[in-house]
Design a protein around this motif. Structure first.
Motif, PDB file in Angstrom:
ATOM      1  N   ALA A  68       0.831  -1.211   0.000  1.00  0.00           N
ATOM      2  CA  ALA A  68       0.000   0.000   0.000  1.00  0.00           C
ATOM      3  C   ALA A  68       0.862   1.255   0.000  1.00  0.00           C
ATOM      4  N   VAL A  69       1.933   1.236   0.808  1.00  0.00           N
ATOM      5  CA  VAL A  69       2.852   2.392   0.841  1.00  0.00           C
ATOM      6  C   VAL A  69       3.436   2.631  -0.559  1.00  0.00           C
ATOM      7  N   ALA A  70       3.850   1.543  -1.233  1.00  0.00           N
ATOM      8  CA  ALA A  70       4.427   1.671  -2.576  1.00  0.00           C
ATOM      9  C   ALA A  70       3.416   2.262  -3.557  1.00  0.00           C
ATOM     10  N   PHE A  71       2.118   1.815  -3.443  1.00  0.00           N
ATOM     11  CA  PHE A  71       1.103   2.335  -4.357  1.00  0.00           C
ATOM     12  C   PHE A  71       0.817   3.809  -4.093  1.00  0.00           C
ATOM     13  N   VAL A  72       0.780   4.201  -2.796  1.00  0.00           N
ATOM     14  CA  VAL A  72       0.516   5.599  -2.454  1.00  0.00           C
ATOM     15  C   VAL A  72       1.631   6.501  -2.970  1.00  0.00           C
ATOM     16  N   VAL A  73       2.889   6.060  -2.748  1.00  0.00           N
ATOM     17  CA  VAL A  73       4.024   6.871  -3.218  1.00  0.00           C
ATOM     18  C   VAL A  73       4.008   6.992  -4.744  1.00  0.00           C
ATOM     19  N   TRP A 104       7.605  18.022  -9.111  1.00  0.00           N
ATOM     20  CA  TRP A 104       8.922  17.874  -8.476  1.00  0.00           C
ATOM     21  C   TRP A 104       9.881  19.018  -8.828  1.00  0.00           C
ATOM     22  N   HIS A 105       9.681  19.642  -9.958  1.00  0.00           N
ATOM     23  CA  HIS A 105      10.613  20.706 -10.355  1.00  0.00           C
ATOM     24  C   HIS A 105      10.486  21.953  -9.477  1.00  0.00           C
ATOM     25  N   ARG A 106       9.397  22.035  -8.741  1.00  0.00           N
ATOM     26  CA  ARG A 106       9.237  23.178  -7.843  1.00  0.00           C
ATOM     27  C   ARG A 106       9.840  22.944  -6.463  1.00  0.00           C
ATOM     28  N   LEU A 107      10.272  21.719  -6.199  1.00  0.00           N
ATOM     29  CA  LEU A 107      10.816  21.363  -4.894  1.00  0.00           C
ATOM     30  C   LEU A 107      12.329  21.230  -4.968  1.00  0.00           C
ATOM     31  N   PRO A 108      13.019  21.359  -3.818  1.00  0.00           N
ATOM     32  CA  PRO A 108      14.462  21.125  -3.827  1.00  0.00           C
ATOM     33  C   PRO A 108      14.778  19.716  -4.329  1.00  0.00           C
ATOM     34  N   ARG A 109      15.928  19.587  -4.947  1.00  0.00           N
ATOM     35  CA  ARG A 109      16.271  18.309  -5.567  1.00  0.00           C
ATOM     36  C   ARG A 109      16.371  17.186  -4.528  1.00  0.00           C
ATOM     37  N   ASP A 110      16.835  17.502  -3.312  1.00  0.00           N
ATOM     38  CA  ASP A 110      16.992  16.449  -2.300  1.00  0.00           C
ATOM     39  C   ASP A 110      15.655  15.866  -1.869  1.00  0.00           C
ATOM     40  N   VAL A 111      14.554  16.626  -2.101  1.00  0.00           N
ATOM     41  CA  VAL A 111      13.242  16.105  -1.719  1.00  0.00           C
ATOM     42  C   VAL A 111      12.902  14.868  -2.553  1.00  0.00           C
ATOM     43  N   VAL A 112      13.400  14.847  -3.801  1.00  0.00           N
ATOM     44  CA  VAL A 112      13.139  13.701  -4.668  1.00  0.00           C
ATOM     45  C   VAL A 112      13.703  12.424  -4.050  1.00  0.00           C
ATOM     46  N   MET A 113      14.771  12.560  -3.240  1.00  0.00           N
ATOM     47  CA  MET A 113      15.413  11.399  -2.626  1.00  0.00           C
ATOM     48  C   MET A 113      14.450  10.653  -1.682  1.00  0.00           C
ATOM     49  N   LEU A 114      13.442  11.385  -1.191  1.00  0.00           N
ATOM     50  CA  LEU A 114      12.509  10.746  -0.260  1.00  0.00           C
ATOM     51  C   LEU A 114      11.729   9.611  -0.930  1.00  0.00           C
ATOM     52  N   VAL A 115      11.481   9.711  -2.240  1.00  0.00           N
ATOM     53  CA  VAL A 115      10.677   8.698  -2.926  1.00  0.00           C
ATOM     54  C   VAL A 115      11.351   7.335  -2.876  1.00  0.00           C
ATOM     55  N   PRO A 116      12.613   7.166  -3.346  1.00  0.00           N
ATOM     56  CA  PRO A 116      13.234   5.838  -3.258  1.00  0.00           C
ATOM     57  C   PRO A 116      13.484   5.395  -1.821  1.00  0.00           C
ATOM     58  N   ILE A 117      13.698   6.364  -0.897  1.00  0.00           N
ATOM     59  CA  ILE A 117      13.885   5.968   0.510  1.00  0.00           C
ATOM     60  C   ILE A 117      12.592   5.361   1.065  1.00  0.00           C
ATOM     61  N   ALA A 123       9.097   0.599   2.270  1.00  0.00           N
ATOM     62  CA  ALA A 123       7.963  -0.231   1.873  1.00  0.00           C
ATOM     63  C   ALA A 123       8.410  -1.673   1.647  1.00  0.00           C
ATOM     64  N   VAL A 124       9.574  -1.855   1.001  1.00  0.00           N
ATOM     65  CA  VAL A 124      10.093  -3.206   0.790  1.00  0.00           C
ATOM     66  C   VAL A 124      10.453  -3.838   2.133  1.00  0.00           C
ATOM     67  N   GLY A 125      10.973  -3.014   3.070  1.00  0.00           N
ATOM     68  CA  GLY A 125      11.299  -3.530   4.400  1.00  0.00           C
ATOM     69  C   GLY A 125      10.058  -4.042   5.115  1.00  0.00           C
ATOM     70  N   LEU A 126       8.927  -3.300   5.008  1.00  0.00           N
ATOM     71  CA  LEU A 126       7.677  -3.764   5.636  1.00  0.00           C
ATOM     72  C   LEU A 126       7.223  -5.087   5.018  1.00  0.00           C
ATOM     73  N   MET A 127       7.327  -5.172   3.681  1.00  0.00           N
ATOM     74  CA  MET A 127       6.905  -6.401   3.019  1.00  0.00           C
ATOM     75  C   MET A 127       7.794  -7.569   3.423  1.00  0.00           C
ATOM     76  N   ARG A 128       9.099  -7.329   3.574  1.00  0.00           N
ATOM     77  CA  ARG A 128      10.005  -8.408   3.984  1.00  0.00           C
ATOM     78  C   ARG A 128       9.757  -8.788   5.445  1.00  0.00           C
ATOM     79  N   LEU A 129       9.398  -7.792   6.246  1.00  0.00           N
ATOM     80  CA  LEU A 129       9.093  -8.082   7.641  1.00  0.00           C
ATOM     81  C   LEU A 129       7.843  -8.955   7.739  1.00  0.00           C
TER      82      LEU A 129
END
Length: 548
Positions: free
Chosen positions: A56-61, A70-83, A88-94
């Motif tokens: 669900a987290v992966a679908f929401v993101v 995204w072009h209106r936000l600082p570039r480092d904010v984009v890093m939050l998506v893969p993090i 989300a993968v950690g929750l699924m593995r858990l």
């Protein structure tokens, strides 16, 4: 410039948004496939709460990545998506450590390492490895041989993937910079080429003669306005010159298609100043002098031709008018001169003529005969304007020529009370045209008399040594300014001081004299000083032309 910068910046911003969306959609699609696979083969694993929460987290993101600018936000904010994807993968593995869901960490790891370099790689590997070990601790699984790949090898694999992505990203960036630099160079070269092409076009259109460039296949590639105007062509269709109408130099014989200058140049022919006559309008014809040259590339291979056409109608008509005038005047002069010589000959037949009168009449007869020869020469030149003068070579006594010239010009020298002295008059025999050499000496001596001071002196001498003969004419007259010496042989040139004086002349004598001397293989030189006089030295090869 501003418009170009805005366009480039807008394109970069659109690329950023598109990259985030595509990367996240790819990850979301992989999660869908993974969950669907679990539902088919291990439904109890797919139904676990943590597994569903991670999906669900992966679908929401994924949904948010599509709508957020995204072009209106600082570039480092984009890093939050893969993090967040890693979490989300950690929750699924858990939810099910044995399901192999940890392999999905490859996608956010690639994303972080590719977009954010070494920093993103460290964050991806460290967070994934931490979640692997956190899962083992929370679930309380014992470390066995079967769990080693998931606990040890998975973080190592992610480390290698991240390292590879960082290196690939750097190499790609370097290539991108190189391509951007090369593109800039190509763009600058293209701008320079366009400027040069524009400059060449402006220059060609500024000249008053026609120019057309033919390519390797013989087709018209570039044509200036003068050529189009001359042949009445459309600038956009230079090949229409292939179908033109033209006549040969006689203005009567029509040229075939193959004989047209354009088609000859298209075949690779080279020629100079070929005269053709083309229709100008109505019954009028225009004379065109056409020159063609072959062009070659850097490998010395034929690269087309260039054709230059010039309207010479006025020139040819002027030459024809000149020749007609000269022929007419010369013809009209011959008749009275023949009559004069006839009466002189009758006078010489009188037995009781005084010796002085007889001597004067003989001088008149000789100079009259020379005048008829000059008239005949002018007539021949009018008929053969472009042909070089022909010499009638024979054994010629230079000493006799000098004495005859002095005698014939004595009335003019006596008018100005000049003393004309022949210092040496050796019998120097050379192979030359007697008539032309006499003409040379007459011209030089006439100038020495004409441009002298009243009561002045003129000296002449003839000598020879081995294979060379000299005629020297020296006067103490007005001289020639040093600045004007290089131009004394130019046709119709007369010194400034002479033009302002009362001495008349045409400015042709010295030029004609030099031409005849050089035709004999000799040399005519002048040494002069203003106010001190002039010395003319005529040098001739004894054995005639070609022996010097």
């Amino acid at each position: 410039m501003g418009g170009t910068g805005d366009t480039t910046r807008g394109s970069a911003l659109a690329t950023l948004d598109r990259s985030v969306i595509l990367s996240q959609l790819l990850f979301g699609a992989v999660v869908v496939v993974f969950v669907f696979t679990l539902l088919v083969f291990v439904p109890e694993s797919a139904s676990r709460p943590l597994m569903l929460a991670g999906a669900a987290v992966a679908f929401v993101v994924t949904g948010l990545s599509v709508v957020i600018p995204w072009h209106r936000l600082p570039r480092d904010v984009v890093m939050l998506v893969p993090i967040v994807d890693i979490v989300a993968v950690g929750l699924m593995r858990l939810g099910d450590p044995a399901a192999g869901v940890g392999l999905l960490w490859v996608f956010p790891t690639l994303w972080l390492a590719s977009y954010f370099g070494l920093r993103g790689a460290v964050i991806a590997v460290s967070s994934s490895a931490g979640l692997v070990w956190l899962t083992e601790i929370i679930t309380g699984r014992a470390l066995t041989v079967g769990s080693i790949p998931g606990v040890v090898l998975l973080p190592m694999a992610l480390l290698f993937v991240a390292t590879s992505a960082v290196l690939t990203s750097r190499r790609t960036n370097a290539q991108r910079v190189l391509l951007r630099t090369q593109a800039g160079q190509v763009e600058r070269a293209l701008r320079r080429a366009n400027r040069q092409e524009s400059l060449i076009a402006e220059v060609l259109n500024a000249v008053d003669f026609g120019v057309v460039r033919l390519d390797r296949e013989g087709h018209g590639a570039v044509m200036n306005t003068a050529y189009a105007r001359l042949y009445r062509l459309d600038m956009a269709v230079p090949d229409a010159a292939r179908l033109g109408v033209a006549f040969a130099e006689d203005r009567v014989t029509p040229l075939t298609r193959d004989e047209l200058p354009f088609n000859r140049a298209a075949r690779g022919d080279e020629f100079d100043n070929v005269i053709t006559w083309i229709p100008r309008g109505g019954a009028e014809l225009a004379a065109v002098a056409v020159t063609s040259r072959r062009l070659y590339d850097d490998d010395n291979e034929p690269d087309g031709s260039v054709l230059v056409a010039r309207d010479v109608t006025a020139e040819l008509l002027a030459v024809r008018a000149r020749d007609d005038l000269v022929a007419s005047v010369s013809h009209e002069l011959r008749t009275p001169m023949t009559s004069v010589l006839g009466f002189v000959d009758l006078s010489l037949d009188e037995p009781d003529l005084p010796s002085g009168v007889r001597r004067n009449l003989e001088i008149m007869e000789r100079n009259g005969e020379r005048m008829l020869q000059l008239i005949a020469s002018i007539l021949q030149s009018a008929r053969q304007a472009d042909a070089p003068s022909q010499l009638e070579l024979g054994d010629t006594d230079l000493g006799s020529i000098v004495l005859e010239s002095v005698e014939s010009l004595r009335p003019r020298s006596d008018e100005r009370a000049l003393t004309v002295t022949v210092t040496t008059a050796e019998h120097v025999i050379v192979r030359a045209d007697h008539f032309r050499i006499r003409q040379v000496v007459d011209n030089v001596l006439s100038n020495a008399i004409k441009y002298n001071h009243t009561g002045g002196e003129v000296t002449l001498g003839v000598t020879a040594e081995e294979d060379t003969a000299w005629i020297v004419v020296r006067d103490g007259g007005i001289g020639i300014p040093e600045a004007e010496l290089p131009r004394v042989f130019d046709r119709f040139f007369r010194s400034e001081s002479v033009r302002q004086g009362s001495v008349h002349g045409s400015g042709l004598g010295l030029g004609i004299a030099r031409d005849f001397v050089e035709l004999h293989g000799g040399r005519l030189s002048i040494d002069s000083e203003e106010g001190r006089g002039t010395t003319v030295i005529i040098t001739l090869p004894v054995s005639g032309p070609g022996a010097a």
